[in-house]
Write a protein that holds these residues in place. Structure first.
Motif, PDB file in Angstrom:
ATOM      1  N   ARG A   1      23.636  -9.793  10.930  1.00 43.87           N
ATOM      2  CA  ARG A   1      23.051 -11.010  11.489  1.00 43.87           C
ATOM      3  C   ARG A   1      21.539 -10.861  11.595  1.00 43.87           C
ATOM      4  N   LEU A   2      20.832 -11.861  11.121  1.00 44.04           N
ATOM      5  CA  LEU A   2      19.388 -11.921  11.276  1.00 44.04           C
ATOM      6  C   LEU A   2      19.067 -12.850  12.442  1.00 44.04           C
ATOM      7  N   VAL A   3      18.232 -12.385  13.329  1.00 46.22           N
ATOM      8  CA  VAL A   3      17.811 -13.192  14.470  1.00 46.22           C
ATOM      9  C   VAL A   3      16.366 -13.605  14.248  1.00 46.22           C
ATOM     10  N   GLU A   4      16.158 -14.904  14.081  1.00 41.22           N
ATOM     11  CA  GLU A   4      14.806 -15.425  13.927  1.00 41.22           C
ATOM     12  C   GLU A   4      14.184 -15.568  15.315  1.00 41.22           C
ATOM     13  N   GLY A   5      13.101 -14.899  15.531  1.00 41.28           N
ATOM     14  CA  GLY A   5      12.424 -14.980  16.817  1.00 41.28           C
ATOM     15  C   GLY A   5      11.054 -15.590  16.663  1.00 41.28           C
ATOM     16  N   TYR A   6      10.415 -15.824  17.765  1.00 35.52           N
ATOM     17  CA  TYR A   6       9.037 -16.306  17.727  1.00 35.52           C
ATOM     18  C   TYR A   6       8.280 -15.742  18.913  1.00 35.52           C
ATOM     19  N   GLY A   7       7.155 -15.162  18.618  1.00 34.83           N
ATOM     20  CA  GLY A   7       6.231 -14.741  19.657  1.00 34.83           C
ATOM     21  C   GLY A   7       4.871 -14.693  19.006  1.00 34.83           C
ATOM     22  N   SER A   8       3.936 -15.485  19.476  1.00 33.11           N
ATOM     23  CA  SER A   8       2.620 -15.481  18.851  1.00 33.11           C
ATOM     24  C   SER A   8       2.053 -14.073  18.931  1.00 33.11           C
ATOM     25  N   SER A   9       1.341 -13.669  17.886  1.00 33.98           N
ATOM     26  CA  SER A   9       0.815 -12.302  17.829  1.00 33.98           C
ATOM     27  C   SER A   9      -0.004 -11.958  19.059  1.00 33.98           C
TER      28      SER A   9
ATOM     29  N   PHE B   1       0.135  -1.425  10.542  1.00 25.53           N
ATOM     30  CA  PHE B   1      -1.125  -1.993  11.006  1.00 25.53           C
ATOM     31  C   PHE B   1      -0.913  -3.404  11.543  1.00 25.53           C
ATOM     32  N   HIS B   2       0.292  -3.938  11.378  1.00 26.63           N
ATOM     33  CA  HIS B   2       0.615  -5.298  11.807  1.00 26.63           C
ATOM     34  C   HIS B   2       1.429  -5.255  13.097  1.00 26.63           C
ATOM     35  N   GLY B   3       1.258  -6.285  13.927  1.00 23.89           N
ATOM     36  CA  GLY B   3       1.935  -6.311  15.211  1.00 23.89           C
ATOM     37  C   GLY B   3       3.443  -6.304  15.122  1.00 23.89           C
ATOM     38  N   ASN B   4       4.011  -6.879  14.054  1.00 26.03           N
ATOM     39  CA  ASN B   4       5.468  -6.939  13.944  1.00 26.03           C
ATOM     40  C   ASN B   4       6.091  -5.559  14.021  1.00 26.03           C
ATOM     41  N   ALA B   5       5.588  -4.622  13.222  1.00 20.17           N
ATOM     42  CA  ALA B   5       6.191  -3.291  13.161  1.00 20.17           C
ATOM     43  C   ALA B   5       6.027  -2.526  14.471  1.00 20.17           C
ATOM     44  N   VAL B   6       4.874  -2.654  15.102  1.00 22.74           N
ATOM     45  CA  VAL B   6       4.601  -1.883  16.319  1.00 22.74           C
ATOM     46  C   VAL B   6       5.270  -2.519  17.537  1.00 22.74           C
ATOM     47  N   ILE B   7       5.102  -3.835  17.709  1.00 22.11           N
ATOM     48  CA  ILE B   7       5.594  -4.499  18.913  1.00 22.11           C
ATOM     49  C   ILE B   7       7.100  -4.719  18.863  1.00 22.11           C
ATOM     50  N   ALA B   8       7.622  -5.143  17.711  1.00 23.26           N
ATOM     51  CA  ALA B   8       9.030  -5.532  17.633  1.00 23.26           C
ATOM     52  C   ALA B   8       9.954  -4.439  17.124  1.00 23.26           C
ATOM     53  N   ASP B   9       9.413  -3.339  16.611  1.00 21.16           N
ATOM     54  CA  ASP B   9      10.263  -2.286  16.036  1.00 21.16           C
ATOM     55  C   ASP B   9      10.023  -0.941  16.719  1.00 21.16           C
ATOM     56  N   TRP B  10       8.773  -0.478  16.704  1.00 22.88           N
ATOM     57  CA  TRP B  10       8.474   0.836  17.300  1.00 22.88           C
ATOM     58  C   TRP B  10       8.598   0.811  18.816  1.00 22.88           C
TER      59      TRP B  10
ATOM     60  N   GLY C   1       0.473 -13.019  22.054  1.00 20.45           N
ATOM     61  CA  GLY C   1       1.264 -12.932  23.276  1.00 20.45           C
ATOM     62  C   GLY C   1       1.236 -14.164  24.141  1.00 20.45           C
ATOM     63  N   GLY C   2       0.662 -15.266  23.652  1.00 20.15           N
ATOM     64  CA  GLY C   2       0.505 -16.452  24.491  1.00 20.15           C
ATOM     65  C   GLY C   2       1.733 -17.321  24.623  1.00 20.15           C
ATOM     66  N   ALA C   3       2.726 -17.137  23.788  1.00 19.33           N
ATOM     67  CA  ALA C   3       3.937 -17.960  23.856  1.00 19.33           C
ATOM     68  C   ALA C   3       5.077 -17.208  23.198  1.00 19.33           C
ATOM     69  N   ALA C   4       6.270 -17.398  23.733  1.00 15.34           N
ATOM     70  CA  ALA C   4       7.445 -16.746  23.163  1.00 15.34           C
ATOM     71  C   ALA C   4       8.651 -17.670  23.282  1.00 15.34           C
ATOM     72  N   ILE C   5       9.503 -17.595  22.273  1.00 15.12           N
ATOM     73  CA  ILE C   5      10.745 -18.367  22.259  1.00 15.12           C
ATOM     74  C   ILE C   5      11.881 -17.388  22.064  1.00 15.12           C
ATOM     75  N   GLN C   6      12.910 -17.508  22.877  1.00 13.54           N
ATOM     76  CA  GLN C   6      14.030 -16.570  22.829  1.00 13.54           C
ATOM     77  C   GLN C   6      15.299 -17.266  22.370  1.00 13.54           C
ATOM     78  N   ARG C   7      15.997 -16.590  21.487  1.00 13.03           N
ATOM     79  CA  ARG C   7      17.286 -17.107  21.039  1.00 13.03           C
ATOM     80  C   ARG C   7      18.344 -16.774  22.088  1.00 13.03           C
ATOM     81  N   THR C   8      19.096 -17.782  22.492  1.00 14.48           N
ATOM     82  CA  THR C   8      20.136 -17.609  23.501  1.00 14.48           C
ATOM     83  C   THR C   8      21.461 -18.094  22.930  1.00 14.48           C
ATOM     84  N   PRO C   9      22.587 -17.715  23.533  1.00 16.31           N
ATOM     85  CA  PRO C   9      23.876 -18.210  23.059  1.00 16.31           C
ATOM     86  C   PRO C   9      23.902 -19.737  23.005  1.00 16.31           C
ATOM     87  N   GLY C  10      24.440 -20.273  21.923  1.00 15.08           N
ATOM     88  CA  GLY C  10      24.505 -21.711  21.766  1.00 15.08           C
ATOM     89  C   GLY C  10      23.309 -22.315  21.067  1.00 15.08           C
TER      90      GLY C  10
END
Length: 560
Positions: A302-310, A213-222, A312-321
């Motif tokens: 490895r755990l990748v910490e990401g950020y994306g407001s639920s 029922f939460h955005g994490n499971a549907v948007i980032a996993d399914w 959809g208004g802002a997102a931060i992407q992890r890049t090399p370095g």
């Protein structure tokens, strides 16, 4: 239709197209407990439910269905059915009760509520006029679906990228939960983007243990699994003790997490063969650098910490370095800034000591805003909240961040996790990251309690590792050894509990902790003003403190 080997893995501007592409794919598509369903079987189930929806939904109401289910095969089938038919799914939180639960269902204008027998007691006594309830694990439900068993996955003519797909509730910590809108186009794009970013393969299996029922499971996993043609494995509810067993049983290669799930997995007894697992990566938020390092050392993942407001208004992407502790840089096209919400000026860049500790926290922490175009699609029937989110042409995330001179962003908590101690602004997440180093703590949470005179005091909840107990002298010595723990950051109060209270999405229930403050059933240790050592808070201490609050007319700030 193409089958698994040559399916259009990353094509599709709508979720409906991604669902339809799995028709004829007889590889394992879903694993749940001891059941295995092929992609084709899942798509056939979605087609049957979509055909049923076409007959049940009235053209006079919104094409919305509420889904009040645990993570069972019914959940992704109803998501897929909604996509095919042009309906939208409102994920209903089963930890809500009574009038609040009814409010969520009615607020999202659901015509149909899909649930299961285990959740029927939640509906007892609720007034849900005009809403038809389907109970999935009953003969009546099977009879209802039977006439549609041979339906093909046809996409309704009304479906397009702008079609509403999800109405998912954001946190209700500052009022009634808001239903954020997510279109088919945005969800499909998110799935394709994450699948490409993490190199998701058709032979992968995504483990979904966070609630759907939460955005994490549907948007980032399914969604990325659907976009890549990968399989999914479902866990009815998150279990730290069952995590590694499930991962091995299902051959899981990818999972997502939210909040304190990682801490609870780490609190399980370590075994010599923990690294013998098929996982490649974990993606989520709020694990923290310390726990991420511990997870990788123990499980080899490895755990990748990401950020994306639920929303959809802002997102931060992890890049090399990306530096340790940082989330990453702004996603392409986003004009992100860390802003003082009063002056609207950008905060200064963060400075660090040679060992990576933040030196100027009070001056660099502000709210993350997106000053450019963004895909925020609004809240369902909540213009006030929508206007608060978009102000002065900027999207305000409601999250605290700081940024270094190279443009890397660091998460510092929610805006309502800010503390003001002796006129100094602090962020709970920054203090938490320091306290997370304490080796005897399985989980920590930091939050504000009112000061008897002005501003706030820092309070910490600590859940010790099993068998460790809490030694106030050892904890005090640990604090003295942390070079980046500012003089205002050391907790005045420390609550010691057996298990950290969490929400249904495994985020710390800070509202509950703040409401309890220092009047709680658990042991509380404190440093009286001017004292260097912690001692046990006694009933006499509480009475003295309450008298001081009353003297300064601040007792109303203590909500219990």
């Amino acid at each position: 239709m193409k089958s698994g080997a040559d399916a259009r893995e990353s094509e599709g501007s709508t979720v409906a197209e991604l669902v339809q592409a799995r028709w004829g794919d007889h590889r394992a598509g879903l694993r749940f407990e001891d059941r295995v369903l092929s992609h084709h079987q899942m798509t056939a189930g979605a087609a049957a439910r979509a055909a049923l929806l076409t007959d049940l939904l009235s053209s006079h109401g919104e094409p919305h269905i509420g889904v009040l289910l645990d993570n069972t095969p019914e959940y992704p089938q109803w998501l897929s059915a909604a996509a095919l038919s042009g309906a939208a799914v409102a994920g209903i939180n089963p930890t809500r009760r009574g009038a609040e639960l009814a409010r969520d269902i009615l607020h999202t204008d659901c015509q149909i509520l899909v649930t299961e027998r285990a959740h029927l007691p939640l509906l007892d006594g609720l007034e849900l006029p005009g809403i038809r309830t389907l109970v999935t694990d009953t003969p009546a439900y099977e009879d209802l679906l039977a006439p549609y068993a041979d339906a093909a996955p046809e996409i309704a003519r009304t479906v397009g990228p702008a079609s509403r797909m999800l109405l998912y509730f954001t946190s209700g910590s500052t009022g009634a939960p808001k239903a954020a809108i997510c279109s088919q186009g945005r969800l499909a794009a998110a799935g394709r983007s994450l699948a490409a970013h993490f190199g998701v393969r058709a032979e992968d299996t995504h483990y979904i243990c966070m609630p759907m029922f939460h955005g994490n499971a549907v948007i980032a996993d399914w969604a990325p699994a659907l976009a890549a043609g990968a399989g999914v494995a479902l866990r009815r509810r998150f279990s730290a003790s069952g995590f590694l067993t499930d991962v091995r049983k299902f051959g899981a290669t990818y999972f997502t997490y939210v909040g304190r799930a990682v801490q609870y997995i780490l609190a399980t007894p370590a075994q010599p063969d923990d690294r013998e697992n098929p996982l490649r990566i974990g993606f989520g938020t709020e694990a923290g650098a310390v726990d991420a390092a511990r997870f990788q050392e123990r499980f080899g993942v490895r755990l990748v910490e990401g950020y994306g407001s639920s929303e959809g208004g802002a997102a931060i992407q992890r890049t090399p370095g990306t530096p340790a502790g940082a989330i990453g840089r702004a996603a392409p096209g986003d004009d992100l800034a860390v802003v003082d919400p009063v002056t609207l000026r950008e905060c200064e860049a963060a400075r660090f000591s040679p060992d990576g500790r933040l030196l100027n926290g009070a001056a660099v922490i502000g709210e993350l805003v997106n000053r450019g175009p963004n895909p925020f699609e609004g809240y369902w029937r909540n213009e006030e909240a929508q206007a608060e989110r978009v102000r002065d042409g900027w999207y305000w995330t409601g999250d605290l961040f700081y940024r270094d001179g190279s443009g890397h962003f660091y998460f510092a908590g929610r805006t309502d996790d800010r503390l003001r101690v002796d006129s100094e602004n602090l962020a709970a997440a920054v203090i938490e990251n320091i306290l997370a180093r304490y080796p005897r703590a399985a989980a920590v949470a930091v939050y504000a309690v009112p000061d008897p005179v002005a501003g706030d005091q820092v309070m910490a909840a600590v859940a010790p590792v099993p068998g460790a107990g809490f030694d106030p002298h050892d904890f005090a010595q640990f604090l003295l050894e942390q070079g980046d723990l500012g003089t205002k950051m050391a907790p005045r109060f420390v609550r010691v509990l057996g298990r950290m209270p969490v929400t249904a999405t495994n985020k710390v229930a800070r509202g509950e902790l703040r409401r309890d403050a220092f009047r709680c059933p658990d042991p509380v240790w404190w440093r009286p003003p001017g004292a260097a050592a912690y001692r046990r808070l006694t009933p006499a201490d509480v009475s003295t403190l309450l008298a001081e609050y009353r003297t300064h007319a601040r007792d109303h700030l203590l909500t219990r």
